[in-house]
Motif scaffolding. Structure first.
Motif, short mmCIF file in Angstrom:
data_model
loop_
_atom_site.label_atom_id
_atom_site.label_comp_id
_atom_site.label_asym_id
_atom_site.label_seq_id
_atom_site.Cartn_x
_atom_site.Cartn_y
_atom_site.Cartn_z
N ASN A 1 0.85 -1.20 0.00
CA ASN A 1 0.00 0.00 0.00
C ASN A 1 0.88 1.24 0.00
OD1 ASN A 1 -2.26 1.84 1.84
ND2 ASN A 1 -2.98 0.64 0.13
N LEU A 2 1.91 1.23 -0.86
CA LEU A 2 2.99 2.19 -0.72
C LEU A 2 3.58 2.60 -2.06
CD1 LEU A 2 4.79 3.48 1.56
CD2 LEU A 2 6.24 1.46 1.36
N ILE A 3 3.77 3.90 -2.21
CA ILE A 3 4.57 4.44 -3.31
C ILE A 3 5.85 5.01 -2.71
CG2 ILE A 3 4.77 6.23 -5.08
CD1 ILE A 3 1.75 6.02 -5.50
N ILE A 4 6.99 4.46 -3.10
CA ILE A 4 8.29 5.01 -2.73
C ILE A 4 8.69 5.96 -3.85
CG2 ILE A 4 10.73 4.53 -2.28
CD1 ILE A 4 9.05 3.38 -0.11
N ARG A 5 8.79 7.24 -3.55
CA ARG A 5 9.11 8.20 -4.61
C ARG A 5 10.53 7.95 -5.14
NH1 ARG A 5 6.03 12.46 -1.01
NH2 ARG A 5 4.05 12.59 -2.14
N ASP A 6 10.76 8.48 -6.34
CA ASP A 6 11.99 8.14 -7.08
C ASP A 6 13.26 8.68 -6.44
OD1 ASP A 6 10.61 6.75 -9.22
OD2 ASP A 6 9.87 8.71 -9.83
N GLY A 7 13.13 9.71 -5.61
CA GLY A 7 14.31 10.25 -4.94
C GLY A 7 14.74 9.48 -3.71
N GLY A 8 13.98 8.44 -3.37
CA GLY A 8 14.34 7.62 -2.22
C GLY A 8 13.81 8.16 -0.91
N VAL A 9 14.12 7.46 0.16
CA VAL A 9 13.57 7.77 1.49
C VAL A 9 14.70 8.24 2.41
CG1 VAL A 9 12.30 6.88 3.47
CG2 VAL A 9 11.74 6.07 1.17
N PRO A 10 14.55 9.43 3.00
CA PRO A 10 15.58 9.91 3.91
C PRO A 10 15.54 9.17 5.24
CG PRO A 10 13.72 11.43 3.89
CD PRO A 10 13.45 10.40 2.82
N GLY A 11 16.68 9.14 5.91
CA GLY A 11 16.75 8.54 7.24
C GLY A 11 16.81 7.03 7.17
N VAL A 12 16.08 6.39 8.09
CA VAL A 12 16.15 4.94 8.26
C VAL A 12 14.80 4.30 7.97
CG1 VAL A 12 16.57 3.07 9.90
CG2 VAL A 12 17.97 5.13 10.00
N VAL A 13 14.81 3.31 7.10
CA VAL A 13 13.64 2.47 6.87
C VAL A 13 13.87 1.17 7.63
CG1 VAL A 13 12.32 1.15 5.17
CG2 VAL A 13 13.09 3.47 4.63
N VAL A 14 12.88 0.79 8.44
CA VAL A 14 12.98 -0.44 9.24
C VAL A 14 12.07 -1.50 8.64
CG1 VAL A 14 12.57 -1.49 11.50
CG2 VAL A 14 13.51 0.84 11.35
N ARG A 15 12.63 -2.66 8.39
CA ARG A 15 11.86 -3.80 7.87
C ARG A 15 11.92 -4.93 8.88
NH1 ARG A 15 12.77 -7.88 3.18
NH2 ARG A 15 10.66 -8.13 2.33
N LEU A 16 10.75 -5.30 9.39
CA LEU A 16 10.67 -6.35 10.40
C LEU A 16 10.68 -7.72 9.73
CD1 LEU A 16 7.97 -4.85 12.79
CD2 LEU A 16 10.46 -4.56 12.84
N GLY A 17 11.54 -8.59 10.22
CA GLY A 17 11.69 -9.91 9.61
C GLY A 17 11.10 -11.02 10.44
N LYS A 18 11.76 -12.18 10.38
CA LYS A 18 11.22 -13.42 10.95
C LYS A 18 10.93 -13.31 12.44
CE LYS A 18 12.13 -18.39 10.63
NZ LYS A 18 13.10 -19.42 10.16
#
Length: 308
Positions: free
Chosen positions: A75-92
């Motif tokens: 449910n997400l559009i990541i704009r072409d310039g990227g994301v500032p700071g830290v993106v956290v992805r939760l895993g297993k």
């Protein structure tokens, strides 16, 4: 791996950090992690080993560092310039689903909706079947009060555990989220790491049949095999967004590699090589045409983040 020091150069550099046990990646591509398969990189992508790894890392971040969680990227559009700071992805470590007393399920923030619904079915817990129709994780649909097929998270949530951007972990009861349609008062940058859902006693066969019905209905009506982002716009009060898009003549409308789905007019698709600017621009053009034709201003349901 250690984060580099502030002197390592380039935008988005972090100060010296304690070691992490998970994975910390600079300039990490995000396009493969979202359903649209478009968009720029994260300054940093952090995939924590467990809750302690996450809280320790966030506690040492500078206060002004943006933090954003990403789930299945549906449910997400990541704009072409990227994301500032830290993106956290939760895993297993954050994807467990456990059955508790009194028909309660305790779920990790990274658990997908289909796993939650299937675990509930196997345990004879009814009321969570609709989660089979939400293509996201617990963290995402707790934040946005995700819903489908007549039910929403506000109907089943008891409370959730949330890690704030400063690293503190707090418990938030449902009432404090002040849920409304596809909206909550969850603080910006907060990461849902666990949630508890209340179900009712049910027959696994009946629950399974309802889940199968939901899956079949989704397959028949939605462009699930395309690069898409799910429902694009919220349904205005008393109306259906797809009907308004149709009324404005936008079904099949295209900009660059982005197109309004011919199968379901409230879905945008990447036909091949669309940029995020194509996709977002198409959505804005649809909004403009719908407002001009019907007087209704559609609100985005898809979250759009990052630098243009």
């Amino acid at each position: 791996m250690n984060a580099p020091g502030a002197g390592s150069g380039g935008a988005g550099a972090l100060p010296p950090m304690p070691p992490v046990r998970g994975k910390l990646t600079p300039h990490a591509p995000l396009d493969k992690l979202v359903w649209f398969k478009s968009g720029g990189p994260a300054d940093w992508l952090f995939e924590p080993a467990d809750l302690d790894d996450l809280t320790t890392f966030l506690a040492h971040l500078p206060e002004d560092t943006p933090v954003m969680a990403i789930g299945l990227g549906s449910n997400l559009i990541i704009r072409d310039g990227g994301v500032p700071g830290v993106v956290v992805r939760l895993g297993k470590a954050f994807s467990t689903v456990e059955v508790r007393r009194d028909h309660v399920l305790e779920c990790g923030g990274g658990a997908p909706g289909i796993l939650v619904a299937s675990t509930a079915r196997d345990a004879g817990i009814a009321g969570l079947e609709f989660l089979r129709g939400i293509p996201g994780t617990v963290g995402g649909f707790v934040r946005m009060n995700g819903g489908a097929y007549g039910r929403e998270v506000a109907d089943i949530l008891i409370d959730c555990d949330v890690v704030l951007p400063d690293g503190n972990c707090v418990n938030i009861p449902k009432a404090d989220l002040e849920y409304s349609y596809r909206h909550s008062r969850l603080p910006e940058g907060a990461i849902v790491v666990a949630a508890r859902f209340q179900g009712t006693p049910g027959d696994p066969a009946v629950i399974g049949a309802e889940m199968d019905r939901i899956a079949a209905e989704r397959e028949a009506s939605q462009p699930l095999r395309s690069k898409t982002g799910g429902s694009t716009f919220k349904n205005p009060a008393g109306k259906k967004a797809w009907q308004l898009v149709d009324e404005a003549g936008c079904r099949g409308l295209a900009i660059g590699g982005a197109q309004v789905s011919a199968k379901h007019a409230n879905f945008l698709i990447n036909t091949g090589e669309a940029t995020s600017a194509d996709i977002e621009g198409l959505g804005e053009e649809v909004r403009r045409r719908v407002a001009e034709k019907t007087g209704v201003s559609l609100e985005w349901e898809i979250k759009r983040v990052g630098r243009p």
